[in-house]
Design a protein around this motif. Structure first.
Motif, PDB file in Angstrom:
ATOM      1  N   CYS A  34     121.202  -5.119 -62.376  1.00 24.98           N
ATOM      2  CA  CYS A  34     120.864  -6.053 -61.293  1.00 24.98           C
ATOM      3  C   CYS A  34     121.261  -5.568 -59.923  1.00 24.98           C
ATOM      4  O   CYS A  34     120.406  -5.208 -59.141  1.00 24.98           O
ATOM      5  CB  CYS A  34     121.114  -7.501 -61.140  1.00 24.98           C
ATOM      6  SG  CYS A  34     120.414  -8.436 -62.462  1.00 24.98           S
ATOM      7  N   SER A  59     118.511  -3.577 -57.156  1.00 27.34           N
ATOM      8  CA  SER A  59     118.352  -4.616 -56.018  1.00 27.34           C
ATOM      9  C   SER A  59     118.291  -3.917 -54.873  1.00 27.34           C
ATOM     10  O   SER A  59     119.504  -3.325 -54.652  1.00 27.34           O
ATOM     11  CB  SER A  59     119.290  -5.698 -55.955  1.00 27.34           C
ATOM     12  OG  SER A  59     119.269  -6.674 -54.754  1.00 27.34           O
ATOM     13  N   MET A  71     116.006  -9.567 -56.629  1.00 29.79           N
ATOM     14  CA  MET A  71     115.213  -8.529 -56.716  1.00 29.79           C
ATOM     15  C   MET A  71     113.426  -8.722 -56.051  1.00 29.79           C
ATOM     16  O   MET A  71     112.983 -10.043 -56.110  1.00 29.79           O
ATOM     17  CB  MET A  71     114.795  -7.988 -58.276  1.00 29.79           C
ATOM     18  CG  MET A  71     115.837  -7.297 -58.747  1.00 29.79           C
ATOM     19  SD  MET A  71     115.192  -6.690 -60.317  1.00 29.79           S
ATOM     20  CE  MET A  71     116.832  -6.088 -60.832  1.00 29.79           C
ATOM     21  N   ASP A  98     111.389  -3.605 -56.513  1.00 28.67           N
ATOM     22  CA  ASP A  98     112.928  -3.612 -57.272  1.00 28.67           C
ATOM     23  C   ASP A  98     112.680  -3.815 -58.688  1.00 28.67           C
ATOM     24  O   ASP A  98     113.117  -2.924 -59.429  1.00 28.67           O
ATOM     25  CB  ASP A  98     113.765  -4.587 -56.765  1.00 28.67           C
ATOM     26  CG  ASP A  98     114.281  -4.498 -55.363  1.00 28.67           C
ATOM     27  OD1 ASP A  98     113.962  -3.300 -54.658  1.00 28.67           O
ATOM     28  OD2 ASP A  98     114.819  -5.170 -54.873  1.00 28.67           O
TER      29      ASP A  98
END
Length: 190
Positions: free
Chosen positions: A80, A84, A93, A97
């Motif tokens: 993540c 991100s 996100m 992304d």
């Protein structure tokens, strides 16, 4: 029509403008079908009232972590973080992304791209090299944090020695991106 008009099935495919769809195909390793499916999956992570504008909405990290691909992944938090583009550092996100992430993990992505992102994911302190601390966290992620599965400090030391002996070509005690990619290229199943 009201609520009837935005039916779960028919309504969603048309929400990506055609020119954007073409752009996403060029910029990712995903097919048109995969991009439309990704869009539907992304939309479903949003609260109902935000789904109309899924292209400009952000999904919080807590929601991204519910995806089956990430749920069991020991590197879910790092993944993540790396994908991100959030200004606030909350690891949320955007749809782009999300597409980038799916693209890198798709079977069509090149091994160079995959290893580049793997390197960034394993670089826990984001300093551009994998040092002993990164390697230790990497091993801990892979062996799990449970008491019975954790390595003793002697085992950890030995393992990190082995990794560095295999990978650290210039013998500076850290692994840089090109050293990492060299190792990965020798073990294709990585």
């Amino acid at each position: 029509a009201g609520a009837q008009g935005s039916g779960a099935m028919g309504g969603s495919a048309s929400l990506i403008p055609r020119d954007l769809l073409g752009e996403y195909q060029e910029l990712t390793f995903l097919s048109k079908q995969e991009i439309l499916l990704a869009y539907r999956r992304f939309s479903e992570l949003l609260p109902k009232e935000e789904r109309e504008n899924a292209c400009s909405a952000r999904v919080p990290k807590s929601q991204i972590l519910t995806l089956p691909e990430l749920r069991a992944n020991p590197f879910q938090h790092r993944i993540c973080h790396v994908f991100s583009t959030s200004e606030t550092g909350d690891d949320s996100m955007s749809f782009e992304d999300f597409l980038d992430m799916l693209s890198v993990f798709s079977d069509s992505a090149t091994s160079d791209i995959k290893s580049h992102y793997a390197f960034r994911i394993f670089d826990f302190d984001n300093d551009g090299i994998l040092d002993r601390k990164d390697l230790e966290q990497l091993v801990n992620c892979l062996t799990g944090q449970g008491e019975e599965s954790r390595l003793s400090s002697a085992e950890m030391e030995q393992l990190i020695q082995n990794i560095l002996e295999e990978s650290d070509i210039d013998k500076d005690g850290t692994i840089n991106l090109s050293e990492f990619q060299h190792v990965v290229s020798r073990s294709p199943d990585f």
